[in-house]
Structures are given as C-alpha cells and as structure tokens.
Design an enzyme around this catalytic site. Structure first.
Site, short mmCIF file in Angstrom:
data_model
loop_
_atom_site.label_atom_id
_atom_site.label_comp_id
_atom_site.label_asym_id
_atom_site.label_seq_id
_atom_site.Cartn_x
_atom_site.Cartn_y
_atom_site.Cartn_z
N LEU A 198 0.82 -1.20 0.00
CA LEU A 198 0.00 0.00 0.00
C LEU A 198 0.86 1.25 0.00
O LEU A 198 1.72 1.42 0.86
CB LEU A 198 -0.94 0.05 1.21
CG LEU A 198 -2.00 1.15 1.08
CD1 LEU A 198 -3.07 0.75 0.09
CD2 LEU A 198 -2.64 1.48 2.41
N TRP A 199 0.61 2.13 -0.97
CA TRP A 199 1.17 3.47 -0.98
C TRP A 199 0.28 4.28 -0.03
O TRP A 199 -0.80 4.75 -0.41
CB TRP A 199 1.10 4.07 -2.37
CG TRP A 199 2.15 3.73 -3.38
CD1 TRP A 199 2.95 4.62 -4.02
CD2 TRP A 199 2.47 2.44 -3.96
NE1 TRP A 199 3.77 3.97 -4.93
CE2 TRP A 199 3.50 2.63 -4.91
CE3 TRP A 199 2.01 1.13 -3.74
CZ2 TRP A 199 4.04 1.58 -5.65
CZ3 TRP A 199 2.56 0.09 -4.46
CH2 TRP A 199 3.55 0.31 -5.40
N VAL A 236 4.15 -1.52 3.56
CA VAL A 236 3.65 -0.16 3.45
C VAL A 236 4.73 0.72 2.83
O VAL A 236 5.87 0.74 3.28
CB VAL A 236 3.27 0.41 4.84
CG1 VAL A 236 2.90 1.89 4.73
CG2 VAL A 236 2.12 -0.38 5.44
N LYS A 237 4.33 1.43 1.77
CA LYS A 237 5.22 2.42 1.17
C LYS A 237 4.82 3.79 1.70
O LYS A 237 3.66 4.19 1.60
CB LYS A 237 5.10 2.41 -0.35
CG LYS A 237 5.97 3.48 -1.03
CD LYS A 237 5.66 3.63 -2.50
CE LYS A 237 6.47 4.76 -3.11
NZ LYS A 237 6.09 5.05 -4.51
N GLN A 238 5.79 4.52 2.24
CA GLN A 238 5.50 5.80 2.85
C GLN A 238 6.63 6.79 2.55
O GLN A 238 7.81 6.40 2.49
CB GLN A 238 5.36 5.66 4.37
CG GLN A 238 4.96 6.93 5.10
CD GLN A 238 3.66 7.50 4.60
OE1 GLN A 238 3.67 8.39 3.75
NE2 GLN A 238 2.53 6.99 5.12
#
Length: 349
Positions: A198-199, A236-238
């Site tokens: 998830l972005w 998780v992409k953050q």
C-alpha cells in the site's frame, strides 16, 4: 560497494552513530533472513501469500537479507508520460523499465497494468512483478485528486504477478471510498495468493500550514501507516518523515503529548522509527519512497536508505532518481541503495 561514510558527508556521524531513545530497537520486529518464518507465519496469510513474499525477498542483490529494493515506474499516469520520460525517452518503452530493474539488482519491478502486461510473457518469470492497480490521473480538467482502479486483481494474477499495489489518499475527501475499495482488492489478492503493498499517502491542502508541509509529518504519516496495516497491507510504502507535529499544527484529530516528548525527537531516524512503530512495530514492513530526481540524487538516495535501515525499515522503493538518468547511472544508483542494506556498518539504531 560504495563509500557510505563519504557520501553522507557532514551528516556521517549523526546518521551512523545515533541511538534511538524513544522507541528502543528491542521492541521492533526487524527485517532479516528469518522475517517470514518468525513474523509473517504468525498471521492469517495463506501459504501461497507466504510463497509470493518469499519470491520477493529472494530476488536480486538483497536476496536472503529480508530487505527490499524495488523499482517503481507508474508515474506516467499521474505525472504524465512526457514529464516522466522526457528526461530519458528510453523508458517510454516498458521493456527498458523491466531491464533497469533486472540489471539494477532489484527485488521487484512495480508498474502499471499496461506496462507490465506489455512484456509479461518475456519477463514475468525473470523478476517479480508488482502491479500497481489504481492511479490518480491529471488529464481530467480541472484536476481531481482521487485514486481510480485501472485494472483488476485477476488481471495481475493472470500475467504472473506475485504482488499488487495500490494507493490510498488518507485525509482526502475521497479517502473513505478508497479505503473500502482497496480493502476488498487486498482481500481478493490474498485469496489468490498474492502479496499486497500500500502506498499510504496523505493528500489534503489543509496539511500545508503556515509554510510547513505536514504531508511528511511523522505523526500523520504514522497514522496512515497504522491504517494501512489495518487493511492487511503486507508492506507499506511511505514518504520518509521530514517533520512532526501535524496534529498540533493543523488542530484536528487526536494525539498525545508523549508522541512528541518521549517517543520521537527532531532526529530523522527517530521520526522514521515512529513510522515503523505504527506498522505494528515492524510486523508490517516499511519501505520509504525515494522522492523526485534532482541534482544530488546519489547522496539523497543513500541518505534515505541509511535512515530507513537504522530506523528499522525494510527498504527503499526509488523510481525517478533511477529512470530519469542514463541506464548505467540508474543501475549505479540502485546498487548504491542496496549497498546500504548489505553493509554491516549500517546497523539498526
């Protein structure tokens, strides 16, 4: 191997010698060769999802380390093909995107349904595919900031992808629809045995307040990470946290003084450590984005990787810094990021 100390320059001692004070590393579930066996196998993920994650972790130069280096090239939809690929027209051709990921030693290539579908029969067995299923497109006028599905989980599965990705614009007017939609997308992906990424981005004009952009605040991005983990994102992409105090500055939501006084500090590693903590203390891997291309890309890419690794993160997903250069330079930049995770000198703070 690159000379990490020299590249960090004046920040070398601050970044490599720092020890987190707020959230100790002993509280984290850290990336490593046994991460799937010790952490992910405790979850409700199906064996086929575990196999897909293992495929991701066992590819490229970081294979077997528990860390990830991913090349994302989906910017042609939102940022436009011209803005993205004019600096290097080679990458209008999807095959060169995949070639860069392979020759750059990445764990996976992340791109659109169209890009990966155009070359899937030639490359899906050679490098793990991560299909980004939704996008914000800015050809609609006036601009609207919402994520729309451009493909389905079944299409990604049929082309041989091991993972799907999606963006939720947390904080936007459209966020509730996106949360519900992507929750269902991720559930179906897990049913088919694919991993989910998830972005977890923030998007609201109110998050820019009195000259400071709180879209990269540790407290707000941390909460976005927590929401991403809640819908069972595997990774998780953050954006890497650059500041803090978003809740206080904007004057909304709920927080606690201890977030700012005890759990974090102004040090960049502490800020990202709080992002990791909100990924269920590292049970869900945090990968930080590499950011836009600029004049000091190699230094910035290595700095981002050092902060992520020392904070307890799982890797870096860097695109524009790599594909907006000649392929040889792009490969060197990707390898430099990977060298940080391969270096025994860069430890968890």
């Amino acid at each position: 191997m690159i000379d990490i100390e020299t590249l960090l320059g004046e920040e070398m001692e601050s970044l490599l010698g720092y020890r987190c004070q707020g959230i100790d590393k002993s509280a984290l579930h850290l990336p490593g060769p046994d991460f799937l066996d010790t952490v992910v196998t405790q979850t409700d993920r199906k064996p086929r999802v575990l196999r897909s994650l293992q495929t991701l972790f066992n590819h490229g130069r970081l294979a077997g380390t528990g860390y990830l280096s991913i090349l994302p090239v989906d910017q042609g939809v939102e940022h436009s093909g011209g803005a993205s690929f004019a600096p290097n027209p080679l990458y209008f051709d999807p095959e060169n995107i995949v070639r860069l990921a392979i020759e750059g030693g990445c764990n996976a290539v992340a791109s659109t349904l169209g890009v990966l579908g155009a070359v899937s029969r030639k490359y899906a067995h050679r490098i793990p595919f991560l299909v980004k299923l939704n996008h914000n497109e800015l050809l609609t006028y006036p601009n609207r900031y919402e994520q729309t599905l451009f493909g389905s989980v079944d299409q990604a599965f049929d082309m041989g992808a091991v993972a799907v990705g999606a963006t939720v614009y947390y904080g936007s007017e459209d966020s509730r629809r996106e949360i519900q939609e992507i929750t269902e997308v991720f559930q179906h992906a897990h049913e088919l045995g694919m991993a989910t990424v998830l972005w977890a981005y923030l998007r609201n004009s109110a998050f820019k307040h009195e000259g400071t952009d709180y879209h990269t605040a540790a407290d707000l991005t941390g909460q976005a990470n927590h929401l991403a983990a809640t819908i069972e994102a595997d990774i998780v992409k953050q954006k890497q946290a650059l500041t803090n105090g978003g809740y206080r500055a904007i004057g909304f939501g709920k927080t606690d003084p201890r977030v700012y006084e005890q759990l974090t500090s102004d040090h960049p590693i502490d800020l990202v450590r709080y992002q990791v903590a909100n990924c269920y203390m590292g049970r869900v891997g945090l990968i930080n984005s590499g950011g836009p291309s600029g004049k000091d890309d190699l230094h910035q890419a290595v700095r981002t990787a050092v902060i992520n690794k020392r904070a307890g993160g799982m890797g870096v997903i860097s695109g524009r810094k790599a594909f907006q250069k000649p392929m040889k330079e792009g490969i060197e930049l990707l390898n430099a990021i990977q060298d940080v995770y391969l270096s025994e000198k860069v430890t968890v703070a």
